[in-house]
Scaffold this active site. Sequence first.
Site, short mmCIF file in Angstrom:
data_model
loop_
_atom_site.label_atom_id
_atom_site.label_comp_id
_atom_site.label_asym_id
_atom_site.label_seq_id
_atom_site.Cartn_x
_atom_site.Cartn_y
_atom_site.Cartn_z
N SER A 1 -11.34 -10.29 -11.78
CA SER A 1 -12.34 -11.08 -12.45
C SER A 1 -12.03 -12.59 -12.49
CB SER A 1 -12.50 -10.58 -13.89
OG SER A 1 -11.29 -10.76 -14.61
N LYS B 1 -9.53 -20.29 -16.96
CA LYS B 1 -10.53 -19.22 -16.93
C LYS B 1 -11.32 -19.24 -18.23
CE LYS B 1 -10.78 -14.19 -16.11
NZ LYS B 1 -9.98 -12.98 -15.80
N SER C 1 -6.79 -8.66 -12.14
CA SER C 1 -7.70 -9.81 -12.06
C SER C 1 -7.07 -11.16 -11.74
CB SER C 1 -8.49 -9.93 -13.36
OG SER C 1 -9.54 -9.01 -13.33
N1 GLN Z 1 -11.23 -4.90 -11.85
C1 GLN Z 1 -10.62 -4.31 -13.00
C2 GLN Z 1 -11.69 -4.01 -14.02
O1 GLN Z 1 -12.81 -4.19 -13.72
C3 GLN Z 1 -9.61 -5.23 -13.58
C4 GLN Z 1 -10.19 -6.40 -14.26
C5 GLN Z 1 -9.18 -7.29 -14.88
O2 GLN Z 1 -8.00 -7.27 -14.49
N2 GLN Z 1 -9.61 -8.06 -15.83
O3 GLN Z 1 -11.45 -3.61 -15.11
#
Ligand code: GLN
Length: 492
Positions: free
Chosen positions: A160, A85, A184
């Site tokens: 994400s 990532k 995410s």
């Molecule tokens: N969707 C959640 C957020 O927007 C979690 C994102 C993540 O785990 N990085 O914060």
Amino acid sequence: MKGVRQITDHNRLTIHEAHNLLKDKQLTSVELTKACLERIKQVEPRVKALVTITEELALEQARKADELLASGNTSPLTGIPAIIKDNMCTKGIRTTCSSKMLENFVPPYDATVVERLNNCGVVMVGKANMDEFAMGSSTEHSALFPTHNPWDLSRVPGGSSGGSAAAVAAGEAIYALGSDTGGSIRQPAGFCSVTGLKPTYGRVSRYGLVAFASSLDQIGPLTQDVTDCALVLNAIAGYDDRDSTSVPYSVPDYTQCLTTDIKGLRIGIPREYFVEGMQAEVETAIRTAIGKLEELGATVEWEVSLPHTAHALAVYYIIAPSEAMANLARYDGVKYGFSYQEADSMWDAMEKTRQYGFGDEVKRRIMLGTYALSAGYYDAYYLKAQKVRTLIRQEFDQAFEKYDALITPTSPTVPFKMGEKVDDPVQMYLSDVCTLPINIAGLPAISIPAGFADGLPIGMQIIGKPFSEETLLKIAYAYQQATEWHERRTKI
Ligand code: GLN
């Protein structure tokens, strides 16, 4: 038991399958790497999972891996192509966080996880797209371009870590690393029908991970099955003196727990996770999957209650933005990253750098966090959220006195259409209701494929007490040995 899988495409091999072929000299790492690079060329124009393709580096690493393999000096990850990532620092390779702010940032060092993979002789074929600074649930908040779900290109891959999950599902690499602050790793794993593990907070070093919310962030694997997940965790877990929150516990061999004997394991099903508005097919698939575990010998308690779950979303959206606002203060155009050049003064330069460098969602989080931490509101929001966080954690502690694991859906729906939620932040935030509480409590959880609705993947989440990754892997392994959802492959 199921039959032996017939593999025709090398890029579709699992880590353990590829490792056996490499070891037996039936395949070379260069061949395997070329198969992945070929596949990347074939599908990337449609999937768009990768920000950077590191073809030259990959081939060089593959050649070195082949030498290691020839000398017999190997780990199960030696010579296996992976995708990282793009919020994990890679020395000499652009690490963008899918933000304009870091679009041209080339780190002078490797994240600890990257260093550990490199020590295993890993091959890196690319860096994966993500929501900008890991804020989002669909990868549509990438400032570079959105990623498409390989099961249905008109839908999101989740986020994400959407690029990492989509790349594994599409066969662009054998496995990937993602990061999980509120879901995410697990949510995109569910949306793309791959296996994704968020380890216990402190299990894996965060050194070199671009910080979003430091008390919630954790790195973990996205793989094609549970065995691979255990193999990657073996390589990346463990204490690191460069991350003061990493925990100095020894790392077991996570493959040792992979047996199908789950007799007597106690599993609780918290009713609050079968939320209102949940898609009926998702609920049915998860209940069927839990029934399967019961058949395999687990003791299932179908009606557990965790009443504080209802507050997890609110708690998360105070704590995560508060930490993010502090972490993102460093992007001022002075130290590194994007810098606005035509400003009248220093203040103007900082303001414009942040105005043009950050996307809307990131700015929204910075504003939320600034508000929650400001004098006068701190007690009402941030402090209150921290107190509720403690209650949520205690509630889990109590549940784990009775149960070895809790099971929920990973998400309330199957992957949604691109564009469907991008202008409605609250709807977008809701797609993580089942995963956020786990980060708030610092627990480990795994998402594994558990079915399809109209050809769209459904993920099941297994949650455990701190440092019980072995229990989660064992349950997930038993389930995968008895089912075939994780073996289905996208047709693109
Ligand atoms: N969707 C959640 C957020 O927007 C979690 C994102 C993540 O785990 N990085 O914060």
